[in-house]
Design a protein around this motif. Structure first.
Motif, mmCIF file in Angstrom:
data_model
loop_
_atom_site.group_PDB
_atom_site.id
_atom_site.type_symbol
_atom_site.label_atom_id
_atom_site.label_comp_id
_atom_site.label_asym_id
_atom_site.label_seq_id
_atom_site.Cartn_x
_atom_site.Cartn_y
_atom_site.Cartn_z
ATOM 1 N N ILE A 3 0.811 -1.211 0.000
ATOM 2 C CA ILE A 3 0.000 0.000 0.000
ATOM 3 C C ILE A 3 0.852 1.271 0.000
ATOM 4 C CG2 ILE A 3 -1.918 -1.130 1.201
ATOM 5 C CD1 ILE A 3 -1.008 0.367 3.744
ATOM 6 N N LEU A 12 -6.828 4.978 0.362
ATOM 7 C CA LEU A 12 -6.101 4.337 -0.729
ATOM 8 C C LEU A 12 -6.936 4.103 -1.987
ATOM 9 C CD1 LEU A 12 -4.231 1.675 1.446
ATOM 10 C CD2 LEU A 12 -3.200 3.673 0.340
ATOM 11 N N TYR A 17 1.824 6.083 -2.583
ATOM 12 C CA TYR A 17 0.739 5.329 -1.973
ATOM 13 C C TYR A 17 0.117 4.504 -3.093
ATOM 14 C CZ TYR A 17 0.981 8.128 2.278
ATOM 15 O OH TYR A 17 1.404 8.721 3.431
#
Length: 235
Positions: free
Chosen positions: A22, A64, A42
């Protein structure tokens, strides 16, 4: 020599079980100096993080969802890492996740792109056997300021690890940053050739020699025989 200190954050602990990357943080060292040419992503993992992992990195699933997927950043990442020596704390963990992401894209493993990998955790265990050698413990031991690390973060952890690595390999108090904008005023490295100096030899005086003999006699008595020092002296 170009080195990249790299760290990742993930949805969980097992790439083979489907956990994904991530966050990726990379810090560049050129000839053992910070250059400021860092890389940070990210990444949308296309799945939720485990609850335990969320407690470690604090990066929410919602945050995310609009971030690029690994396939969208792969080329930029590989170009940045190409031919560099990687420095990673517990390298098998991060390498396994990166290789799994590359495999999903039909790409060859990371070793085909980079130079060698240095595992700073292995180094730390050799230098400090029997002690805690996590990043926080090493920061405390080596005097690296980690007061801003309340949660794990890939770029922050890579920056801390860069400082830890330099301290472990050279004993340097702080990293020097190249470039006028990033460097602190007045920071200068001075190399001194110690071979130019003649160091005085201070020999023990009579009183000190007598005191030494008394100390050895006490050791002889305590160990019920001659000390190693006396055996070598007699040889």
């Amino acid at each position: 020599m170009r080195q990249i200190v790299l760290d990742t954050e993930t949805t969980g602990l097992s790439a083979d079980s489907g956990d994904r990357i991530i966050e990726i943080g990379c810090v560049e060292l050129l000839n053992r100096k910070l250059t400021g040419n860092n890389l940070h992503f990210y990444v949308n993992p296309e799945r939720d993080s485990h609850e335990d992992a969320l407690k470690v990195h604090g990066i929410s699933n919602e945050f995310l969802r609009d971030k690029p997927k690994f396939g969208q950043i792969a080329d930029e990442l590989l170009d940045y890492l190409r031919d560099a020596e990687l420095i990673i704390h517990n390298a098998p963990f991060d390498i396994s996740f990166l290789n799994k992401e590359l495999d999903r894209l039909g790409r060859p493993p990371l070793k085909t792109v980079i130079g060698q990998v240095i595992d700073s955790l292995v180094m730390a265990k050799e230098m400090f056997p029997g002690k805690r050698n996590g990043l926080d413990a090493l920061c405390d031991r080596l005097g690296v300021d980690n007061s801003g690390r309340t949660l794990h973060g890939a770029l922050l952890d890579a920056e801390l690890l860069a400082d830890v690595y330099i301290n472990m390999t050279r004993g340097q108090d702080a990293l020097l940053i190249e470039g006028n904008e990033s460097s602190e005023a007045g920071v200068e490295t001075i190399v001194i050739d110690l071979s130019r100096f003649e160091l005085p030899v201070l020999r023990a005086n009579e009183q000190e020699l007598q005191g030494h003999d008394v100390a050895l006699a006490d050791l002889d008595k305590a160990c019920k025989g001659k000390t190693l020092w006396r055996k070598l002296e007699a040889a």
